[in-house]
Design a protein around this motif. Structure first.
Motif, short mmCIF file in Angstrom:
data_model
loop_
_atom_site.label_atom_id
_atom_site.label_comp_id
_atom_site.label_asym_id
_atom_site.label_seq_id
_atom_site.Cartn_x
_atom_site.Cartn_y
_atom_site.Cartn_z
N SER A 74 0.81 -1.22 0.00
CA SER A 74 0.00 0.00 0.00
C SER A 74 0.84 1.27 0.00
N GLY A 75 2.16 1.14 0.17
CA GLY A 75 3.03 2.31 0.08
C GLY A 75 3.15 2.82 -1.34
N GLY A 76 2.69 2.05 -2.31
CA GLY A 76 2.74 2.44 -3.70
C GLY A 76 3.69 1.57 -4.50
N VAL A 77 3.79 1.87 -5.78
CA VAL A 77 4.64 1.09 -6.69
C VAL A 77 5.55 2.05 -7.45
N LEU A 78 6.85 1.76 -7.43
CA LEU A 78 7.82 2.50 -8.24
C LEU A 78 8.25 1.60 -9.38
N VAL A 79 8.03 2.06 -10.61
CA VAL A 79 8.38 1.27 -11.79
C VAL A 79 9.63 1.85 -12.44
N LEU A 80 10.64 1.01 -12.59
CA LEU A 80 11.88 1.39 -13.27
C LEU A 80 11.91 0.71 -14.63
N LEU A 81 12.11 1.49 -15.69
CA LEU A 81 12.14 0.91 -17.03
C LEU A 81 13.28 1.50 -17.84
N GLY A 82 13.78 0.72 -18.78
CA GLY A 82 14.86 1.18 -19.64
C GLY A 82 14.36 2.14 -20.71
N ASN A 83 15.25 2.99 -21.17
CA ASN A 83 14.89 4.02 -22.14
C ASN A 83 14.88 3.45 -23.56
N TYR A 84 13.80 2.74 -23.87
CA TYR A 84 13.59 2.18 -25.20
C TYR A 84 12.17 2.53 -25.64
N ALA A 85 11.99 2.80 -26.93
CA ALA A 85 10.71 3.29 -27.43
C ALA A 85 9.56 2.36 -27.05
N GLY A 86 9.73 1.06 -27.30
CA GLY A 86 8.66 0.12 -27.00
C GLY A 86 8.28 0.11 -25.54
N ASP A 87 9.29 0.10 -24.65
CA ASP A 87 9.01 0.13 -23.21
C ASP A 87 8.35 1.44 -22.80
N ARG A 88 8.85 2.55 -23.31
CA ARG A 88 8.26 3.85 -22.96
C ARG A 88 6.79 3.91 -23.34
N LEU A 89 6.47 3.39 -24.51
CA LEU A 89 5.09 3.45 -25.00
C LEU A 89 4.18 2.48 -24.26
N ASN A 90 4.58 1.21 -24.18
CA ASN A 90 3.70 0.22 -23.56
C ASN A 90 3.60 0.41 -22.05
N PHE A 91 4.73 0.70 -21.39
CA PHE A 91 4.67 1.02 -19.97
C PHE A 91 3.89 2.32 -19.77
N GLY A 92 4.10 3.29 -20.68
CA GLY A 92 3.45 4.59 -20.55
C GLY A 92 1.95 4.48 -20.53
N LYS A 93 1.39 3.68 -21.42
CA LYS A 93 -0.07 3.54 -21.42
C LYS A 93 -0.54 2.84 -20.14
N ALA A 94 0.25 1.87 -19.67
CA ALA A 94 -0.11 1.20 -18.41
C ALA A 94 -0.13 2.19 -17.26
N PHE A 95 0.85 3.13 -17.25
CA PHE A 95 0.88 4.14 -16.18
C PHE A 95 -0.38 4.99 -16.23
N GLU A 96 -0.78 5.40 -17.43
CA GLU A 96 -1.97 6.25 -17.56
C GLU A 96 -3.20 5.49 -17.03
N LYS A 97 -3.31 4.23 -17.38
CA LYS A 97 -4.46 3.44 -16.93
C LYS A 97 -4.41 3.23 -15.42
N ALA A 98 -3.22 2.99 -14.87
CA ALA A 98 -3.08 2.79 -13.42
C ALA A 98 -3.50 4.03 -12.66
N LYS A 99 -3.11 5.18 -13.16
CA LYS A 99 -3.46 6.44 -12.49
C LYS A 99 -4.97 6.67 -12.55
N ILE A 100 -5.59 6.36 -13.70
CA ILE A 100 -7.05 6.48 -13.82
C ILE A 100 -7.74 5.59 -12.78
N ALA A 101 -7.13 4.42 -12.52
CA ALA A 101 -7.70 3.47 -11.56
C ALA A 101 -7.40 3.85 -10.11
N GLY A 102 -6.64 4.91 -9.90
CA GLY A 102 -6.35 5.36 -8.54
C GLY A 102 -5.20 4.65 -7.86
#
Length: 581
Positions: free
Chosen positions: A105-133
């Protein structure tokens, strides 16, 4: 045409199952880890809330033990795996975030490498996670010296493992999410990685990705099987280490009396004898420069399958943070890749996914303006034409992508085209916002790779924009296009002029803006013409983002495949609307 080079032998069951078989092996070795097989996620087994921050990472497979092998008390709490050298899809990343948040419950810190595919796919997941609270933060790691001048920054290399260790230690000590993120930002500024490779690796079931002369080595090789930025004459261990450290020290602006921790990363095919020799040379070199080597770690941390090569990462232990950094590096961990330990003693229960997690992580109902029956028919016909044209152009797009990408642009867009045609068999097209959202979900699930992430993000942004529109008019569609371009640029890191699909989209958007008030036929024709010009213009552009930016310009041939792909489907759709198709 089939490759004339022989396929490299590997001890696997099949190329298709090797990623999942590998994950099964990780949890066989460390039964206190939990495999979520449908989502290719591994986490620490938990029954109760830890109350602390969870650390999550992941990316393509083929880098083992990164990242699942680095899960354990004091390091990562979870990892999500993609295909070999391919980003995991958004849904799997989102599952991993939700799974960890359920027990941390302290939260989640996501570390990802600087690659286009990761930035995009992780990025959309982040947006959805934030929408979900979900309480979460993310950080993109890119400490590679060889690609540091790239527009989107350096690639993420083995330095990520330093962050796994230090973040995991801070979490174990009860630090909050923001405090850990603040530390990550400081560490990231103070580390740098550079390496060499002597031979190429090969994807399962394939021949080696490139060739290196027996007397040469590649400086600046990446961890996705890509060659380096420069071919050099093969040198001794002492000469090679000096070459690498000279560049890292210059990059970090280290001085005599600077204190550092070093990591020597085996890229997969380097013998332990060589690794030990390299470690000795690093110590000797730093001693000679009067740079204090406080810690050195050597091993397989982030590999590139069986590539023969190594990387060196230096972490500057700045005076202000030296005590904390060393405490975090020295803190105990039970992560399996460091050595056998607590995780090897056994676990309880079967492996399985928690299918309840993602039920609520969905888009809230949003419709926006509706289409008339005749407008729906035009919309359906234009989508069918666009999808059919993508399928027809598979070979052309693969060919354009083969020189500077991984040769699969046509395949991924064909998959999208087929998914769209199947979708149109039963879909309601009354609300364009809902249609674009559903196409976004199709791109996420059926395309895969970087293209899937780009299309999914762009379509979802356009959908959200249309959902708030007051009328189904050209102003609403222009705003949707502008929103899609802005979102793709935000997460992909590219801009118009960088030799990507954005060049076609941006050119089309400018024509849309300039002829907004003209008659509809002229408007559509002008947009189509501008898109074609935008795609053709990429032929002479210098790639500043995406995979093409990582390879020598001599490999670029013709237009950018992604840019041409957009021109293909856009022309088909617009020609249908104007009656020319």
């Amino acid at each position: 045409m089939a490759s004339s080079k022989p396929i490299t032998k590997k001890v696997i069951n099949s190329p298709e199952t090797c990623v999942d078989d590998n994950l099964r092996g990780v949890v066989a070795l460390y039964p206190k880890l939990q495999l979520h097989p449908k989502h290719r996620v591994i986490t620490l087994r938990r029954k109760n809330d830890s109350g602390r921050v969870a650390i999550l990472s992941g990316g393509g497979s083929g880098h083992e033990p990164f990242a699942a092998g680095l899960i354990g008390p004091g390091m990562l709490d979870g990892a999500v795996a993609g295909g070999v050298f391919a980003s995991p899809p958004t849904g799997n990343v989102l599952y991993a975030i939700a799974q960890l948040y359920k027990y941390n419950s302290g939260g989640v810190l996501v570390l990802l490498g600087n690659y286009a595919g990761d930035r995009l796919n992780f990025g959309k997941a982040f947006e959805k996670a934030k929408i979900a609270g979900i309480k979460m933060e993310s950080f993109i790691v890119g400490e590679d010296v060889a690609s540091s001048h790239n527009k989107t920054g350096g690639r993420g290399m083995c330095g990520e493992v330093f962050l796994f260790k230090m973040c995991g230690a801070m979490s174990a000590e009860g630090y909050d999410l923001q405090s850990i993120l603040n530390m990550v930002e400081v560490v990231h500024k103070n580390m740098a990685t550079l390496g060499v490779c002597l031979t190429a690796c090969s994807l399962p079931g394939q021949a080696p990705l490139f060739e290196i002369s027996p007397t040469e080595m590649e400086l600046g090789a990446g961890v996705h099987g890509e060659a380096g930025i420069e071919k050099l004459k093969m040198g001794t261990a002492k000469e090679t280490v000096a070459l690498i450290l000279d560049k890292i020290i210059s990059h970090l602006k280290l001085q005599a009396d600077s204190r550092v921790a070093a990591m020597v990363n085996n890229m997969g095919g380097t013998s332990l004898m060589e690794m030990n020799i390299i470690a000795a040379e690093i110590k000797d070199y730093l001693d000679q420069k009067q740079i204090v080597l406080e810690r050195i770690y050597s091993g397989h941390f982030k590999t590139s399958l069986e590539m023969h090569g190594f990387q060196i990462c230096l972490l500057h232990l700045t005076e202000e943070h030296q005590k904390l950094f060393l405490e975090l590096l020295d803190a105990p961990t039970g992560a399996g890749a460091w050595s056998g330990g607590e995780l090897s003693t056994g676990g309880e229960g079967e492996h399985g996914d928690d299918d309840t997690l993602l039920r609520d992580v969905k888009r809230k109902a949003a419709s926006g303006p509706a289409l008339s029956v005749s407008e729906q028919k035009k919309f359906r016909n234009s989508l069918q034409a666009a999808a059919t044209e993508l399928i027809k152009n598979e070979e052309l797009l693969n060919k354009l992508d083969s020189g500077c990408g991984d040769g699969d642009c046509g395949i991924t867009l064909k998959n999208f085209g087929k998914a769209i045609l199947k979708y149109l068999e039963s879909a309601s097209l009354e609300y364009p916002s809902n249609v674009l959202w559903e196409l976004s979900e199709l791109a996420e699930k059926d395309m895969g790779g970087t293209s899937g992430g780009i299309y999914s993000l762009g379509l979802s942004a356009a959908s959200q924009c249309l959902a708030t529109a007051t009328a189904n008019d050209r102003h609403a569609w222009l705003s949707a296009l502008q929103s899609a371009i802005s979102t793709i640029s935000k997460y992909g890191g590219a801009e118009p002029g960088d030799r990507t699909m954005l060049d076609t989209l941006h050119s089309a958007m400018k024509a849309f803006e300039e002829t907004l008030e003209t008659d509809i036929c002229t408007l559509l024709v002008r947009i189509n013409e501008a898109a074609e010009r935008g795609a053709k213009a990429t032929t002479s552009m210098i790639a500043k983002a995406g995979r093409a930016s990582y390879v020598s310009r001599e490999h670029w041939r013709g237009e950018d495949a992604g840019a041409r792909g957009v021109a293909v489907w856009l022309a088909a759709a617009l020609d249908t609307l104007t009656g020319h198709h």
